[in-house]
Scaffold this motif. Structure first.
Motif, mmCIF file in Angstrom:
data_model
loop_
_atom_site.group_PDB
_atom_site.id
_atom_site.type_symbol
_atom_site.label_atom_id
_atom_site.label_comp_id
_atom_site.label_asym_id
_atom_site.label_seq_id
_atom_site.Cartn_x
_atom_site.Cartn_y
_atom_site.Cartn_z
ATOM 1 N N LYS A 1 0.842 -1.186 0.000
ATOM 2 C CA LYS A 1 0.000 0.000 0.000
ATOM 3 C C LYS A 1 0.888 1.252 0.000
ATOM 4 N N THR A 2 0.455 2.308 -0.690
ATOM 5 C CA THR A 2 1.168 3.575 -0.705
ATOM 6 C C THR A 2 0.212 4.683 -0.281
ATOM 7 N N ALA B 1 -3.178 -1.640 9.730
ATOM 8 C CA ALA B 1 -2.803 -2.371 8.510
ATOM 9 C C ALA B 1 -1.437 -3.033 8.680
ATOM 10 N N GLU C 1 0.710 -5.850 6.643
ATOM 11 C CA GLU C 1 0.883 -5.061 5.424
ATOM 12 C C GLU C 1 2.083 -4.116 5.550
ATOM 13 N N VAL D 1 3.576 -0.539 4.227
ATOM 14 C CA VAL D 1 3.018 0.698 3.678
ATOM 15 C C VAL D 1 4.147 1.658 3.338
#
Length: 85
Positions: free
Chosen positions: A2-3, A19, A24, A26
């Motif tokens: 994720k960005t 997250a 995840e 990031v």
């Protein structure tokens, strides 16, 4: 992966940590450039430490003697600086 922008990360930091806590990774960008990557922490274990130390030379006898001498000077401070009345 994720960005998010720095602004999004700042405004939703709790969600970002949720997250990451769930595995995840990031990326955080500022002005279109990646400036940080937040990922789950890797737990430290004794096994990981032993693996990292494998192959390193053992401490020499003089250093071991110095460590033993310094350790022998330690005393247990049994006085309580905040006694309960």
């Amino acid at each position: 992966m994720k960005t998010v922008t720095a602004t999004q990360a700042s405004r939703g930091f709790s969600d970002l940590l949720d997250a990451v806590e769930h595995g995840e990774t990031v990326q955080v960008t500022r002005a279109g450039h990646v400036v940080a990557e937040i990922r789950p922490a890797v737990p430290s274990t004794g096994r990981a430490l032993r693996a990292a130390l494998t192959g390193l030379p053992r401490l020499d006898d003089a250093l071991m003697s110095d460590i033993a001498a310094a350790t022998s000077l330690l005393t247990a401070d049994e006085s309580d600086p905040w006694p309960v009345d």
